[in-house]
Design a protein around this motif. Structure first.
Motif, short mmCIF file in Angstrom:
data_model
loop_
_atom_site.label_atom_id
_atom_site.label_comp_id
_atom_site.label_asym_id
_atom_site.label_seq_id
_atom_site.Cartn_x
_atom_site.Cartn_y
_atom_site.Cartn_z
N ILE A 161 44.46 131.75 127.90
CA ILE A 161 43.94 132.38 126.84
C ILE A 161 44.89 132.95 125.78
O ILE A 161 44.84 132.85 124.48
N GLY A 162 45.95 133.48 126.52
CA GLY A 162 47.03 134.10 125.49
C GLY A 162 47.81 132.76 124.77
O GLY A 162 48.24 133.01 123.59
N VAL A 163 47.88 131.67 125.31
CA VAL A 163 48.35 130.49 124.62
C VAL A 163 47.48 130.32 123.54
O VAL A 163 48.08 129.93 122.29
N ARG A 164 46.35 130.14 123.73
CA ARG A 164 45.23 129.76 122.50
C ARG A 164 45.43 130.88 121.43
O ARG A 164 45.56 130.67 120.14
N ARG A 165 45.50 132.18 121.74
CA ARG A 165 45.54 133.24 121.05
C ARG A 165 46.76 133.11 120.00
O ARG A 165 46.82 133.17 118.89
N ARG A 166 47.97 132.95 120.64
CA ARG A 166 49.13 132.87 120.05
C ARG A 166 49.29 131.68 119.18
O ARG A 166 49.81 131.74 118.01
N VAL A 167 48.88 130.52 119.55
CA VAL A 167 48.77 129.40 118.62
C VAL A 167 47.78 129.47 117.32
O VAL A 167 48.27 128.99 116.41
N ALA A 168 46.59 130.06 117.71
CA ALA A 168 45.59 130.28 116.62
C ALA A 168 46.11 131.33 115.72
O ALA A 168 45.75 131.08 114.42
N ALA A 169 47.13 131.98 115.97
CA ALA A 169 47.69 133.05 115.08
C ALA A 169 48.35 132.27 113.80
O ALA A 169 48.54 133.00 112.87
N LEU A 170 48.77 131.18 114.21
CA LEU A 170 49.49 130.36 113.51
C LEU A 170 48.82 129.19 112.96
O LEU A 170 49.44 128.41 112.35
N ASP A 171 47.43 129.18 113.00
CA ASP A 171 46.58 128.22 112.63
C ASP A 171 46.79 126.96 113.27
O ASP A 171 46.41 125.88 112.66
N SER A 173 42.16 118.61 131.92
CA SER A 173 42.51 118.72 133.33
C SER A 173 41.38 118.38 134.31
O SER A 173 40.78 119.14 134.97
N PRO A 174 41.25 117.24 134.50
CA PRO A 174 40.22 116.41 135.18
C PRO A 174 40.45 116.71 136.67
O PRO A 174 41.83 117.08 136.95
N ALA A 175 39.62 116.76 137.69
CA ALA A 175 39.92 117.29 139.17
C ALA A 175 40.81 115.91 139.70
O ALA A 175 40.52 114.70 139.61
N GLY A 176 41.86 116.07 140.16
CA GLY A 176 42.87 114.97 140.76
C GLY A 176 43.94 114.92 139.65
O GLY A 176 44.92 114.10 140.14
N GLY A 177 43.87 115.58 138.55
CA GLY A 177 44.97 115.61 137.67
C GLY A 177 44.89 114.29 136.82
O GLY A 177 44.20 113.16 137.10
N PRO A 178 45.94 114.04 135.84
CA PRO A 178 46.90 115.04 135.59
C PRO A 178 46.40 116.06 134.50
O PRO A 178 45.25 116.20 133.79
N THR A 179 47.12 116.98 134.46
CA THR A 179 46.85 118.09 133.45
C THR A 179 47.62 118.26 132.16
O THR A 179 49.01 117.83 132.19
N GLU A 180 46.89 118.30 131.07
CA GLU A 180 47.74 117.88 129.96
C GLU A 180 47.43 119.15 128.78
O GLU A 180 46.20 119.40 128.70
N ILE A 181 48.48 119.66 128.36
CA ILE A 181 48.23 120.58 127.35
C ILE A 181 48.92 120.10 126.03
O ILE A 181 50.04 119.84 126.18
N GLU A 182 48.02 119.88 125.07
CA GLU A 182 48.58 119.63 123.73
C GLU A 182 48.24 120.54 122.63
O GLU A 182 47.27 121.02 122.44
N VAL A 183 49.39 121.10 121.73
CA VAL A 183 49.27 121.97 120.86
C VAL A 183 49.98 121.45 119.70
O VAL A 183 51.13 120.57 119.74
N GLU A 184 49.11 121.60 118.44
CA GLU A 184 49.71 121.19 117.32
C GLU A 184 49.75 122.54 116.56
O GLU A 184 49.07 123.40 116.24
N LEU A 185 51.33 122.54 115.92
CA LEU A 185 51.47 123.81 115.00
C LEU A 185 51.90 123.38 113.87
O LEU A 185 52.82 122.83 113.55
N PRO A 186 51.19 124.20 112.93
CA PRO A 186 51.60 123.69 111.33
C PRO A 186 53.05 124.42 111.11
O PRO A 186 53.28 125.34 111.51
N CYS A 187 53.92 123.56 110.47
CA CYS A 187 55.26 123.91 110.48
C CYS A 187 55.84 123.41 109.04
O CYS A 187 55.92 122.21 108.71
#
Length: 380
Positions: free
Chosen positions: A347-357, A364-378
């Motif tokens: 949740i903290g990750v989402r808030r930090r990223v959302a603050a930068l738009d 993360s399906p059962a059995g894996g793998p878990t993927e977190i993909e973040v896109e940050l305007p830059c």
């Protein structure tokens, strides 16, 4: 002939859409009656959501034919039933969709019937016109005109209300601002807790030992020396605590080594076998400090979760630089099943990223793998 057939096919699908509009009206009436009887308040928002999908299908058809998409702007139908019901009944786009459904019942069928009636005369007239006189067809292009007319009416009816984009943007910024304020408050509380329980306690103990050493200096130099040695240890521990707090605010390694080097340092200390790939991140100017810090903390949180909860032994981190964007992908080969509601880290990750738009995508399906993909305007 081919263009005439493609236009007619568009109108035939439009006629099918018109027939389905009868079903949409029936569903809307059912949802409205159930809501008025207070026995099915949750039916109307779901029905409106169905109509939205149906209208989105028509927008895609219009965009496919004309090459220009039709934008859409809806209030979200999420949250408690009362909020979903309020958004469903007060969203101006809902009434625009309803207006389109009613109009499509008429012009979708009329234009389709007209095109079917014209086919035989068009073939005869254009056959004579082209075969005998050697001229270009004069009737077959009318099917393009009919299909374009259908697209024009659908586009006009399904356009978002004036100011809808601005209202949606304001709502989005309000949500991200609230999330940023909450994240900022949580960060301040964490810093206060770390200072109070760590560095402040060490400094109080240091002050007490220096005071005892001053009292014992004349009568027992050896005891005073021992107290001063303890005070020095306390000072070093307090400095270590302060460095830890500073790293939590903005890691110095980011300033010294840049995002690529900082992420590689994280990977080396994570306890996992981590493969880091940086595509273009070190080329040219660096990203703004806030963007680098957000990307760093995303990787730190993801690797920490992987080491603690996933049972994974290896992971991959990919940093990709694109025009106007920094993309971060963290994948671990653990057991999967990551649940955002189980803790505050994601949740903290989402808030930090959302603050930068920016945006966050978690898979993360059962059995894996878990993927977190973040896109940050830059702005590089």
């Amino acid at each position: 002939m081919r263009r005439a057939w493609l236009a007619t096919r568009h109108l035939l699908i439009g006629a099918a859409v018109s027939l389905a509009c009868y079903l949409m009206l029936g569903l809307l009436l059912l949802g409205l009656v159930a809501t008025l009887l207070i026995v099915g308040a949750g039916i109307l928002p779901e029905t409106v959501q169905t109509v939205r999908r149906f209208a989105s299908f028509e927008r895609r058809r219009v965009g496919a034919r004309t090459g220009e998409g039709v934008p859409q702007a809806y209030l979200p139908l999420t949250g408690p039933v009362a909020e979903r019901l309020r958004h469903a009944t007060t969203d101006p786009a809902t009434y625009r969709d309803l207006r389109w459904v009613l109009a499509q019942l008429v012009y979708g069928l009329v234009l389709c019937y007209l095109s079917l009636i014209l086919w035989l005369p068009a073939i005869i007239v254009d056959g004579i016109w082209c075969g005998v006189l050697g001229r270009r067809p004069v009737v077959l292009p009318v099917f393009d005109v009919l299909a374009d007319l259908s697209c024009s009416w659908s586009r006009g009816l399904l356009q978002p209300p004036p100011g809808a984009d601005l209202a949606q943007r304001v709502e989005q910024l309000t949500e991200t601002r609230a999330g940023a304020v909450a994240a900022h408050g949580a960060e301040l509380r964490r810093i206060e807790r770390d200072l109070h329980d760590g560095a402040q306690a060490r400094l109080v103990s240091l002050s007490m030992r220096i005071g005892l050493a001053k009292r014992a200096y004349d009568r027992d130099p050896e005891a005073a020396r021992k107290l001063l040695d303890d005070a020095q240890d306390q000072a070093e521990q307090a400095l270590a605590e302060l460095r830890h707090v500073v790293r939590g605010i903005h890691p110095p390694v980011l300033t010294d080594r840049g995002l690529d080097g900082a992420v590689r340092a994280l990977a080396a200390s994570s306890g996992l076998s981590v493969e880091v790939a940086a595509d273009g991140v070190t080329d040219g100017p660096r990203a703004p400090a806030a963007v680098e810090a957000a990307a760093y903390f995303v990787v730190a949180e993801a690797l920490t979760n992987a080491a603690k909860h996933s049972g994974a032994t290896r992971a991959e981190v990919a940093l990709t630089r694109t025009p106007g964007m920094l993309r971060v992908l963290v994948r671990d080969h653990g057991c999967g099943g990551a649940d955002e509601s189980a803790g505050s880290g994601l949740i903290g990750v989402r808030r930090r990223v959302a603050a930068l738009d920016g945006t966050v995508s978690l898979t993360s399906p059962a059995g894996g793998p878990t993927e977190i993909e973040v896109e940050l305007p830059c702005a590089w």
